[in-house]
Structures are given as structure tokens and as C-alpha cells.
Design an enzyme around this catalytic site. Structure first.
Site, mmCIF file in Angstrom:
data_model
loop_
_atom_site.group_PDB
_atom_site.id
_atom_site.type_symbol
_atom_site.label_atom_id
_atom_site.label_comp_id
_atom_site.label_asym_id
_atom_site.label_seq_id
_atom_site.Cartn_x
_atom_site.Cartn_y
_atom_site.Cartn_z
ATOM 1 C CG ASP A 1 -29.310 105.560 -140.298
ATOM 2 O OD1 ASP A 1 -29.882 106.467 -141.153
ATOM 3 O OD2 ASP A 1 -29.949 104.590 -139.889
ATOM 4 C CE LYS B 1 -30.675 110.711 -155.694
ATOM 5 N NZ LYS B 1 -29.756 110.797 -154.846
ATOM 6 C CB THR C 1 -23.420 101.162 -158.721
ATOM 7 O OG1 THR C 1 -24.906 101.509 -158.903
ATOM 8 C CG2 THR C 1 -22.568 102.247 -158.702
ATOM 9 C CG LEU D 1 -21.461 105.956 -158.144
ATOM 10 C CD1 LEU D 1 -22.917 106.673 -158.492
ATOM 11 C CD2 LEU D 1 -20.571 106.710 -159.120
ATOM 12 C CG ASN E 1 -22.597 108.181 -152.698
ATOM 13 O OD1 ASN E 1 -22.714 108.382 -153.568
ATOM 14 N ND2 ASN E 1 -22.579 107.211 -151.888
ATOM 15 C CE1 TYR F 1 -32.556 107.705 -156.539
ATOM 16 C CE2 TYR F 1 -32.769 108.209 -158.963
ATOM 17 C CZ TYR F 1 -32.073 108.205 -157.942
ATOM 18 O OH TYR F 1 -30.521 108.281 -158.063
HETATM 19 N N1 LIG Z 1 -25.948 104.391 -160.026
HETATM 20 C C1 LIG Z 1 -26.478 105.183 -161.036
HETATM 21 O O1 LIG Z 1 -26.717 105.033 -162.150
HETATM 22 C C2 LIG Z 1 -26.954 106.633 -160.201
HETATM 23 C C3 LIG Z 1 -27.239 107.706 -161.179
HETATM 24 C C4 LIG Z 1 -27.487 108.899 -160.684
HETATM 25 C C5 LIG Z 1 -27.472 109.054 -159.345
HETATM 26 N N2 LIG Z 1 -26.983 108.293 -158.468
HETATM 27 C C6 LIG Z 1 -26.915 108.441 -156.894
HETATM 28 O O2 LIG Z 1 -25.631 108.037 -156.644
HETATM 29 C C7 LIG Z 1 -25.665 107.515 -155.106
HETATM 30 C C8 LIG Z 1 -24.803 106.363 -154.881
HETATM 31 O O3 LIG Z 1 -25.451 105.348 -155.618
HETATM 32 P P1 LIG Z 1 -24.886 103.684 -155.897
HETATM 33 O O4 LIG Z 1 -25.549 103.611 -157.312
HETATM 34 O O5 LIG Z 1 -23.553 103.686 -155.753
HETATM 35 O O6 LIG Z 1 -25.693 102.710 -154.954
HETATM 36 P P2 LIG Z 1 -25.447 102.367 -153.615
HETATM 37 O O7 LIG Z 1 -24.275 101.634 -153.479
HETATM 38 O O8 LIG Z 1 -26.632 101.503 -153.268
HETATM 39 O O9 LIG Z 1 -25.181 103.691 -152.736
HETATM 40 C C9 LIG Z 1 -26.016 103.951 -151.825
HETATM 41 C C10 LIG Z 1 -25.855 103.842 -150.471
HETATM 42 O O10 LIG Z 1 -26.521 104.767 -149.650
HETATM 43 C C11 LIG Z 1 -26.598 104.116 -148.414
HETATM 44 N N3 LIG Z 1 -28.018 104.613 -147.558
HETATM 45 C C12 LIG Z 1 -28.938 104.554 -147.956
HETATM 46 N N4 LIG Z 1 -29.904 105.164 -147.028
HETATM 47 C C13 LIG Z 1 -28.810 105.279 -146.015
HETATM 48 C C14 LIG Z 1 -28.920 105.978 -144.657
HETATM 49 N N5 LIG Z 1 -30.081 106.339 -144.208
HETATM 50 N N6 LIG Z 1 -27.968 106.438 -143.862
HETATM 51 C C15 LIG Z 1 -26.723 106.379 -144.334
HETATM 52 N N7 LIG Z 1 -26.420 105.484 -145.784
HETATM 53 C C16 LIG Z 1 -27.593 105.273 -146.354
HETATM 54 C C17 LIG Z 1 -26.796 102.616 -148.915
HETATM 55 O O11 LIG Z 1 -26.320 101.838 -147.536
HETATM 56 P P3 LIG Z 1 -27.058 100.559 -147.224
HETATM 57 O O12 LIG Z 1 -26.099 99.329 -147.641
HETATM 58 O O13 LIG Z 1 -26.905 100.652 -145.744
HETATM 59 O O14 LIG Z 1 -28.314 100.617 -147.700
HETATM 60 C C18 LIG Z 1 -25.625 102.626 -149.983
HETATM 61 O O15 LIG Z 1 -24.299 102.669 -149.293
HETATM 62 C C19 LIG Z 1 -27.139 107.791 -154.452
HETATM 63 O O16 LIG Z 1 -27.454 108.758 -154.218
HETATM 64 C C20 LIG Z 1 -27.885 107.446 -156.104
HETATM 65 O O17 LIG Z 1 -29.187 107.940 -155.911
HETATM 66 C C21 LIG Z 1 -26.627 106.714 -158.671
#
Ligand SMILES: NC(=O)c1ccc[n+]([C@@H]2O[C@H](COP(=O)([O-])OP(=O)(O)OC[C@H]3O[C@@H](n4cnc5c(N)ncnc54)[C@H](OP(=O)(O)O)[C@@H]3O)[C@@H](O)[C@H]2O)c1
Length: 244
Positions: free
Chosen positions: A63, A170, A201, A18, A90, A166
Site C-alpha cells: 500500500d 498528475k 480499463t 494497466l 502505476n 486528478y
Molecule cells: N485508464 C486510463 O485511461 C488512464 C489514462 C492515463 C493515466 N492512467 C493512470 O494509469 C494508472 C493505472 O490506472 P488503470 O486505468 O489501470 O486503473 P486501475 O486498475 O484502477 O489502477 C489503479 C490501481 O492503483 C491501485 N491503488 C490505488 N491506491 C493505492 C495505494 N494506496 N496503494 C497501492 N495501490 C493503490 C488500485 O488498487 P485498489 O484495487 O486497491 O484500489 C488499482 O490497482 C493510474 O495511475 C491512472 O491514473 C490511466
């Protein structure tokens, strides 16, 4: 002085994520977008891809669980741009799929809170001085319907008992959003929580009914581009209020 609106997005390490799509959409609207990841090379690679499309995207290392990394990133933005208009929290982790209240390893639970609550809280504190230099500051917290009680699909009252850890992180992040919005209202800083919806994603999610990342990211972009008289302290998906 930078004339474009400047947005910083945390957790942009994957093209499928995202964060990347939000960056692409905001840069397409003329924003200068700082994409950050804990692995600088990943952010740099993604920025280069967008720069090829003439989008104004800058990579930085961040980070959110590491105070030193946050301080360095803030310094970098201060020296290079001098202000920040939008912070998009995010970054987050989804661990411990099968945890239950009865059996969860509390060490794992604490690590999840570190990433999903204390990380963005720390980042928000650190970037506030730069946001205060903006004429239209915004904070967007990417939370989840799983962190609400009454979201009909994902809320605590309705969703089956998985992803407990989780959901609790949230829920707390939603509450943090409400308190931050109240605290920062008089300074004109709009703070909102956004659920992007169940978004594809990762491989296999589309088959489970997840929507395209372009749609999920639109919800985040909506909150990032609110007008000065826009809402604060709300919880939204697709620009519509969600139940807490
Ligand atoms: N996809 C869904 O259905 C959904 C639904 C509701 C909410 N969300 C929320 O949307 C956001 C993005 O999720 P996504 O689905 O796009 O998955 P994602 O690509 O895995 O995004 C999460 C990102 O957070 C980074 N991250 C984790 N810990 C970190 C830290 N300590 N410092 C900096 N970066 C860190 C990860 O990086 P690394 O590669 O380094 O681990 C990754 O780039 C999240 O907050 C998730 O909870 C997603």
C-alpha cells in the site's frame, strides 16, 4: 543471484488494469515481475493466472500510502532478490470527477494527492537503495496527459473543467519526475513519465473512445525497457514526447 531483470509494479489489483497488462508484457519479454497490490489476495490471484502461462511473476502486498507496508515490501524484495532494476509507479486513484477549484472538498483533494503524489514519492524513496544496486535502473511514473498544460486532447489548456483534482495530482507527479530525473541522472537512473493514453480499463470506456489496454500498457513497457543511453526526465506516450 537473480539473472533476469527485476521489475516491481504498484497498483496491480485488477485483470483489466494497466498494471496487470504491463506485467504480462514485461514477463513475456523475460523480466521477473513483482506485482503488488494493497490487497495481497488480489495480487496473488493475478500472479497465479500469469504463472499458469509460465510467466515469472511474484505477488507482494504494497500500500503506497502506508509507510509500514512500504518498509515491509522493501524488506521482502531485499531478502528475496537483493536488487530492483525497474520501479513502475502505476498505482493511482481517479476521484472527484466533478470537483472544481471553487467547490472542491480539500479533504478529498488531499487524499487524492496522498495516493497520486506522496504515495509514489514515498515508494520511490524507499526503493532507491535497491535500484542503486542495479546496473540499469529505471523509474517509470504513470501520469496522464491531464497533467500536462498542452496535451491537445487532455491538457489543462484544452480539456473541459472536470477531473480538476486528478489533473492537479498528475501535473505535480510530472514535475516530480523532472526533478527526480535531474537528481538521479549522475547515478545512471532513468526517470520518465508516461501517459498510457485514454485506455479502456473500466466498463463503458471503450464506447467513449478508449483504446485497448494492450496499447496503453505498451507505452509503459517502452519506458521500462529503455537502453542505458535512453532519455530521462521526459514525458511520453507511445514512445513519443508529449508537451508538458
Ligand atoms: N485508464 C486510463 O485511461 C488512464 C489514462 C492515463 C493515466 N492512467 C493512470 O494509469 C494508472 C493505472 O490506472 P488503470 O486505468 O489501470 O486503473 P486501475 O486498475 O484502477 O489502477 C489503479 C490501481 O492503483 C491501485 N491503488 C490505488 N491506491 C493505492 C495505494 N494506496 N496503494 C497501492 N495501490 C493503490 C488500485 O488498487 P485498489 O484495487 O486497491 O484500489 C488499482 O490497482 C493510474 O495511475 C491512472 O491514473 C490511466
Amino acid at each position: 543471484m537473480e539473472t533476469r531483470n527485476i521489475v516491481l509494479i504498484t497498483g496491480v489489483s485488477r485483470k483489466e488494469g494497466l498494471g496487470y497488462e504491463t506485467a504480462r508484457q514485461l514477463a513475456g519479454q523475460g523480466y521477473k515481475v513483482i506485482i503488488t497490490a494493497r490487497d495481497y489476495q488480489k495480487a496473488a490471484h493475478l500472479a497465479a493466472t500469469m504463472q499458469e502461462d509460465k510467466l515469472d511473476v511474484v505477488p507482494m502486498e504494497l500500500d503506497i500510502s502506508n509507510a509500514e507496508s512500504i518498509t515491509k515490501c522493501v524488506q521482502h524484495v531485499t531478502e528475496r532478490l537483493g536488487r530492483l532494476d525497474v520501479l513502475i509507479n502505476n498505482a493511482g486513484v481517479m476521484t472527484d470527477f466533478t470537483s472544481t477549484i471553487a467547490t472542491a472538498d480539500l479533504g478529498v483533494v488531499k487524499a487524492c494527492f496522498d495516493s497520486n503524489v506522496f504515495g509514489p514519492w514515498q515508494a520511490t524513496q524507499a526503493f532507491l537503495p535497491l535500484l542503486r544496486k542495479s546496473t540499469q535502473p529505471r523509474i517509470v511514473n504513470v501520469t496522464s496527459g491531464m497533467g500536462s498544460y498542452d496535451d491537445p486532447d487532455f491538457g489543462l489548456h484544452h480539456f473541459p473543467g472536470v477531473l480538476t483534482t486528478y489533473a492537479l495530482t498528475k501535473l505535480t507527479f510530472n514535475a516530480l519526475t523532472v526533478k527526480a530525473a535531474k537528481e538521479l541522472k549522475d547515478e545512471g537512473i532513468l526517470v520518465n513519465a508516461v501517459c498510457p493514453g485514454f485506455t479502456a480499463t473500466y466498463e463503458g470506456l471503450k464506447e467513449q473512445g478508449a483504446r485497448p489496454v494492450e496499447e496503453g500498457a505498451k507505452s509503459i513497457v517502452w519506458a521500462a525497457t529503455l537502453p542505458a543511453d535512453g532519455p530521462t526526465g521526459g514525458f511520453f506516450r507511445d514512445g513519443k514526447s508529449l508537451p508538458w
